[in-house]
Each structure stands twice: as C-alpha cells, then as structure tokens.
Design an enzyme around this catalytic site. Structure first.
Site, PDB file in Angstrom:
ATOM      1  N   TYR A   1       8.972  38.720  11.853  1.00  0.00           N
ATOM      2  CA  TYR A   1       9.531  37.584  12.624  1.00  0.00           C
ATOM      3  C   TYR A   1       9.349  37.911  14.140  1.00  0.00           C
ATOM      4  O   TYR A   1       8.623  37.183  14.805  1.00  0.00           O
ATOM      5  CB  TYR A   1      10.460  37.026  12.279  1.00  0.00           C
ATOM      6  CG  TYR A   1      11.016  35.873  13.527  1.00  0.00           C
ATOM      7  CD1 TYR A   1      10.719  34.747  13.145  1.00  0.00           C
ATOM      8  CD2 TYR A   1      11.954  36.554  14.202  1.00  0.00           C
ATOM      9  CE1 TYR A   1      11.256  33.851  14.208  1.00  0.00           C
ATOM     10  CE2 TYR A   1      12.625  35.469  15.323  1.00  0.00           C
ATOM     11  CZ  TYR A   1      12.125  34.197  14.915  1.00  0.00           C
ATOM     12  OH  TYR A   1      12.588  33.338  15.917  1.00  0.00           O
TER      13      TYR A   1
ATOM     14  N   GLY B   1      15.489  21.428  13.804  1.00  0.00           N
ATOM     15  CA  GLY B   1      16.146  22.055  14.825  1.00  0.00           C
ATOM     16  C   GLY B   1      15.480  21.852  15.910  1.00  0.00           C
ATOM     17  O   GLY B   1      15.547  20.671  16.788  1.00  0.00           O
TER      18      GLY B   1
HETATM   19  P1  NDP Z   1      13.733  25.345  12.229  1.00  0.00           P
HETATM   20  O1  NDP Z   1      13.640  26.085  10.985  1.00  0.00           O
HETATM   21  O2  NDP Z   1      14.721  24.405  12.417  1.00  0.00           O
HETATM   22  O3  NDP Z   1      12.385  24.787  12.577  1.00  0.00           O
HETATM   23  C1  NDP Z   1      11.005  25.193  12.086  1.00  0.00           C
HETATM   24  C2  NDP Z   1      10.061  24.004  12.165  1.00  0.00           C
HETATM   25  O4  NDP Z   1       8.810  24.771  11.916  1.00  0.00           O
HETATM   26  C3  NDP Z   1      10.228  23.131  11.335  1.00  0.00           C
HETATM   27  O5  NDP Z   1       9.986  21.854  11.489  1.00  0.00           O
HETATM   28  C4  NDP Z   1       9.339  23.506  10.186  1.00  0.00           C
HETATM   29  O6  NDP Z   1       9.139  22.592   9.105  1.00  0.00           O
HETATM   30  C5  NDP Z   1       8.279  24.062  11.005  1.00  0.00           C
HETATM   31  N1  NDP Z   1       7.464  24.748  10.171  1.00  0.00           N
HETATM   32  C6  NDP Z   1       7.651  25.878   9.370  1.00  0.00           C
HETATM   33  N2  NDP Z   1       6.512  26.394   8.637  1.00  0.00           N
HETATM   34  C7  NDP Z   1       5.745  25.617   9.108  1.00  0.00           C
HETATM   35  C8  NDP Z   1       4.248  25.690   8.650  1.00  0.00           C
HETATM   36  N3  NDP Z   1       3.631  26.315   7.686  1.00  0.00           N
HETATM   37  N4  NDP Z   1       3.304  24.606   9.175  1.00  0.00           N
HETATM   38  C9  NDP Z   1       3.903  23.811  10.129  1.00  0.00           C
HETATM   39  N5  NDP Z   1       5.262  23.590  10.418  1.00  0.00           N
HETATM   40  C10 NDP Z   1       6.175  24.489   9.969  1.00  0.00           C
HETATM   41  O7  NDP Z   1      13.960  26.316  13.516  1.00  0.00           O
HETATM   42  P2  NDP Z   1      14.293  26.404  15.116  1.00  0.00           P
HETATM   43  O8  NDP Z   1      14.186  24.960  15.223  1.00  0.00           O
HETATM   44  O9  NDP Z   1      15.493  27.339  15.324  1.00  0.00           O
HETATM   45  O10 NDP Z   1      13.072  27.137  15.569  1.00  0.00           O
HETATM   46  C11 NDP Z   1      12.292  26.501  16.428  1.00  0.00           C
HETATM   47  C12 NDP Z   1      11.656  27.678  17.533  1.00  0.00           C
HETATM   48  O11 NDP Z   1      12.514  28.375  18.002  1.00  0.00           O
HETATM   49  C13 NDP Z   1      10.879  28.777  16.561  1.00  0.00           C
HETATM   50  O12 NDP Z   1       9.691  28.991  17.515  1.00  0.00           O
HETATM   51  C14 NDP Z   1      11.815  30.130  16.690  1.00  0.00           C
HETATM   52  O13 NDP Z   1      11.158  31.208  16.899  1.00  0.00           O
HETATM   53  C15 NDP Z   1      12.382  29.651  18.129  1.00  0.00           C
HETATM   54  N6  NDP Z   1      13.872  30.217  18.294  1.00  0.00           N
HETATM   55  C16 NDP Z   1      14.907  29.992  17.526  1.00  0.00           C
HETATM   56  C17 NDP Z   1      15.956  30.732  17.710  1.00  0.00           C
HETATM   57  C18 NDP Z   1      17.201  30.347  16.975  1.00  0.00           C
HETATM   58  O14 NDP Z   1      18.505  30.991  16.927  1.00  0.00           O
HETATM   59  N7  NDP Z   1      17.302  29.681  15.782  1.00  0.00           N
HETATM   60  C19 NDP Z   1      16.309  31.606  18.852  1.00  0.00           C
HETATM   61  C20 NDP Z   1      15.132  31.669  19.661  1.00  0.00           C
HETATM   62  C21 NDP Z   1      13.895  31.249  19.457  1.00  0.00           C
HETATM   63  P3  NDP Z   1       9.943  21.805   7.965  1.00  0.00           P
HETATM   64  O15 NDP Z   1      11.037  20.870   8.736  1.00  0.00           O
HETATM   65  O16 NDP Z   1       9.258  21.106   7.114  1.00  0.00           O
HETATM   66  O17 NDP Z   1      10.745  23.097   7.348  1.00  0.00           O
END
Ligand code: NDP
Length: 396
Positions: free
Chosen positions: A245, A69
């Site tokens: 969350y 993402g």
């Molecule tokens: P994704 O789920 O696509 O990406 C999340 C990432 O976090 C992945 O790379 C995942 O790893 C990693 N991750 C999860 N758990 C762990 C862990 N225990 N240790 C290390 N890494 C971890 O989500 P988004 O890209 O959507 O979210 C990114 C940010 O944007 C977040 O902070 C979210 O709160 C914020 N956000 C998102 C919105 C949305 O609409 N999606 C809106 C507003 C904010 P892996 O690839 O291995 O799963």
C-alpha cells in the site's frame, strides 16, 4: 454525531459556497424522474448523451471511489456547491446509488459510471463511457481517490492483468486513467488532475517513517521481471501487504510530480496531490480487526493528533479540486502541519497542531527524499507506462 461525521472546524471556508451563484442559474438539465436510471450506463451501444445535457455548464469532475469515505464526502461537498457535476466512478454502481440516497448527496448534480480499477480493460471502457456521456465537453477535474489497503493478506492477490492488487488499484489503474484523459482535459479552461497521496508513503513523517514496514520502491526490480506480472512487490522482495500500500502511495505522489514536470506547461493542467489527514474511521481499514477499528480513531485523536473526520477530509479534497488557492501545479497539499511529529495541544487555538489532524491551515508540504527523487520518479513513470501499455505525448 455518527462515526466520522463530526463538526468541521475550519479556516476560511468561503470557497465552499462560491458555487451558490451558479446554483441560481436557470437549470439547463432535462427533466428526469429518477436521475440514476438514465445516467447509469448499462449498455454501451446506447450512448447516454443526455448525461452531458444534464450537466449543463457546470464543471465536470470525475471522482474514483466516490462510494465511501473521502471520495463520498468530496462528491457531497462538490455536488452541494452547485457549480460542479460529479461523475462517480465506482466499482459497485448499486452501492453508489444507495450511498447517494443515504447520505443525501444532491442527485441533480451527480451521475454514476462503472469503473473497476483492478482491470485495465475496465479503465479503458470507463473512458469510452465517459466520453459518450459528456460528448464534446472536456473534463474539468479528475480526482484519483480510490484505494485498497490489504495489510492482513498473507499472500498477494493479483489483478485481472496479473499485478499485485494494491499497486494495480491504487497506482496502475489510475496511471492509465490519467494517460487516457490527458488530451481531453487539456481542452478545458482550467483543468486539474488530483491524485490522493499519503504520509505513509513519506518516510519523513511519523506515519511513514516510524511505523514499519516503510515504503521502499527500491530500483523497481519487481517491475522489470516478467513485465511486473505475478511479482508480489515493486522492489522484487517478499510480499508485505502494508508495504505494498505504502509503495503504491509513493507511486501516486511521484506520478503527480512527473505529470507536472512533463506536461503542466504544454497542457495547462494543474497536477496536485495531498495528504487529507488520518481518516481513521474510513472503510480503508476494513481488513483490520474490530478492536483496532474501535481504538485507532481514539489513538489518532488523543495520542498522535492526526485524526480527521470523513466529513472534514472531504472538504480538504474538495478544496484542492475547487479553491482558487490551489491553482498552483505540482504541489503536495496538507493541513495543520506536516505530521513530522505527534501533535501538540495549542491552548490558544483550542486544538492539536502539527500532526495533520483536524483544523489548521492549508499549506504546500514537502515530500520525503524518496518521493522527490526525480531520477526515480522518471523511472517509475516509464516503467508504469510499459506495464499498462500506454504512450504519452512528447514532452515539450
Ligand atoms: P475507503 O475504503 O473508505 O474508500 C475507498 C474507495 O475506493 C471506495 O469507494 C472503494 O469502493 C473504492 N475502490 C476500492 N477498490 C476499488 C477498485 N478495484 N475499483 C474501483 N474502486 C475501488 O478509503 P478512504 O476514503 O479512507 O481512502 C480514500 C483515499 O484516501 C485513498 O487514496 C487512500 O489511500 C487515501 N488516504 C486515506 C487515509 C486514511 O486514513 N483513511 C489517509 C491518507 C490517505 P467500495 O465503496 O466499493 O468499497
């Protein structure tokens, strides 16, 4: 285009290519047949100092959760600029290698280090690995982006250290990371620490105010019991995954304002947060049912106007990392309106405005009353320090 990778309709985008000049500099990196083999640290006993040489004079930027993402797209933009060297801090190193190949991320400008945010020991180990990797170079950018969203869990999951999982990964792991890197980063010329926030933690928005459950950290009662261990919610109430969350996102945004208040002047570090828009196609919603994942992007695009593609969200975060426009500390950046109402179609501009979705200009957004409550933010900061067992330099 494939899901989430649509065209990026953006305002002024000169900052995106301002690294091109740096790309023309003579390469300082050592020749490496497969960049990953030498850069993924497998054994701490062999410090891979060669990594620091490979980075050359580029700005060193750590991005947590670069394997999916928003983090993945940000890593791609920065690696393409040419003047950034991105250290992808990920829980699954093999996945990151594959993602980099599949997405055509410029592998000359990235390295991969393991970081499991649900383990404080792993956060500490990551910082040791990072320091071995970059040797004496200070870190220029830290981007705390990784997160989990667990709305479907009927019972809380707990991290290795006994903290509720969304709070552990999204807030506490990153909180310790910021702590361990503060001293290092203050030695850089224009360092920035960015923590990704969200409107869902801001009750003055459609997503955070009208969509229940609302964020509410209460008086942090849950963190005062049993040192926060095996307590489902920060406010001491019953477990609700979606709220956990949102509460963690409130803590993320409060961390930025407290870091700014306590340490901007003494360290020169620029502390920023942002709302990247609703990235409705990202894997954050992996726990949701398929029908939701199919309809949610359409709803956000055509009903609320809050939708942003993964590619565009990556440009937004990369802008906060790299653009001179974002050199002011303590700001919560947003684009295309504060999402305090659903979007309105602007015929002149040919786009939906006001809901934080695709397009529009960057601006300094305001936070909700809870997030900007300084007494609460101080309490959050001190209690978090106790939970992760870290100490901070004296405030100036
Ligand atoms: P994704 O789920 O696509 O990406 C999340 C990432 O976090 C992945 O790379 C995942 O790893 C990693 N991750 C999860 N758990 C762990 C862990 N225990 N240790 C290390 N890494 C971890 O989500 P988004 O890209 O959507 O979210 C990114 C940010 O944007 C977040 O902070 C979210 O709160 C914020 N956000 C998102 C919105 C949305 O609409 N999606 C809106 C507003 C904010 P892996 O690839 O291995 O799963």
């Amino acid at each position: 285009p494939p899901r989430g990778r649509g065209r990026v309709p953006r305002q002024s985008r000169e900052w995106l290519t301002s690294g091109i000049q740096a790309r023309r500099l003579p390469p300082l990196s050592v020749a490496v047949a497969n960049p990953f083999d030498s850069l993924v640290i497998k054994d701490l006993s062999i410090p891979p100092v060669l990594g620091g040489i490979k980075a050359g004079t580029k700005k060193l930027c750590v991005i947590t959760g670069a394997s999916s993402g928003l983090g993945r797209e940000t890593a791609k933009v920065l690696a393409d600029r040419g003047d950034y060297f991105v250290i992808c801090a990920v829980r699954d190193v093999e996945k990151m290698k594959q993602v980099a190949k599949d997405e055509g991320i410029n592998t000359a400008n990235i390295a991969v280090l393991q970081l499991e945010l649900s383990s404080l020991a792993s956060v500490r180990k990551f910082v040791r690995d990072l320091k071995a990797f970059k040797a004496n170079r200070p870190l220029d950018r830290l981007v705390c982006n990784a997160a989990v969203y667990l709305p479907a869990d009927p019972e809380p999951r707990y991290s290795e250290d006994g903290f509720e999982m969304s709070m552990a990964v999204n807030h506490l792991g990153h909180f310790l990371l910021c702590n361990l890197l503060l001293d290092d980063m203050k030695k850089a010329t224009d360092p920035r620490m960015v923590i990704v926030g969200s409107i869902t933690g801001n009750s003055n928005t459609v997503g955070g105010g009208l969509v229940y459950p609302r964020a509410d950290v209460g008086e942090f009662q849950g963190w005062k019991e049993n040192d926060g261990r095996y307590i489902p919610m920060v406010d001491g109430k019953n477990f609700l995954g979606a709220k956990a969350y949102k509460d963690s996102k409130v803590c993320n945004m409060m961390t930025v304002s407290e870091l700014h208040r306590r340490y901007h002047e003494s360290t020169g570090i620029v502390f920023s947060s942002l709302y990247p828009g609703c990235i409705a196609e990202s894997n954050l919603f992996r726990e949701k049912r398929q029908w939701f994942r199919d309809l949610f992007p359409l709803f956000m695009k055509y009903v609320t106007g809050g939708y942003v593609s993964e590619a565009e969200s990556g440009e937004r975060l990369a802008q906060v990392v790299a653009d001179d426009v974002c050199s002011k500390s303590g700001v919560y950046w947003s684009w295309n309106g504060g999402a305090k109402r659903v979007g309105v179609y602007n015929v002149k501009k040919g786009q939906v405005t006001g809901a934080g979705g695709s397009g529009g200009e960057i601006f300094e957004n305001g936070q909700s009353t809870m997030v900007s409550d300084q007494m609460k933010a101080r309490k959050m900061f001190d209690l978090s320090s106790k939970l992760v067992d870290c100490s901070w330099p004296k405030e100036a």
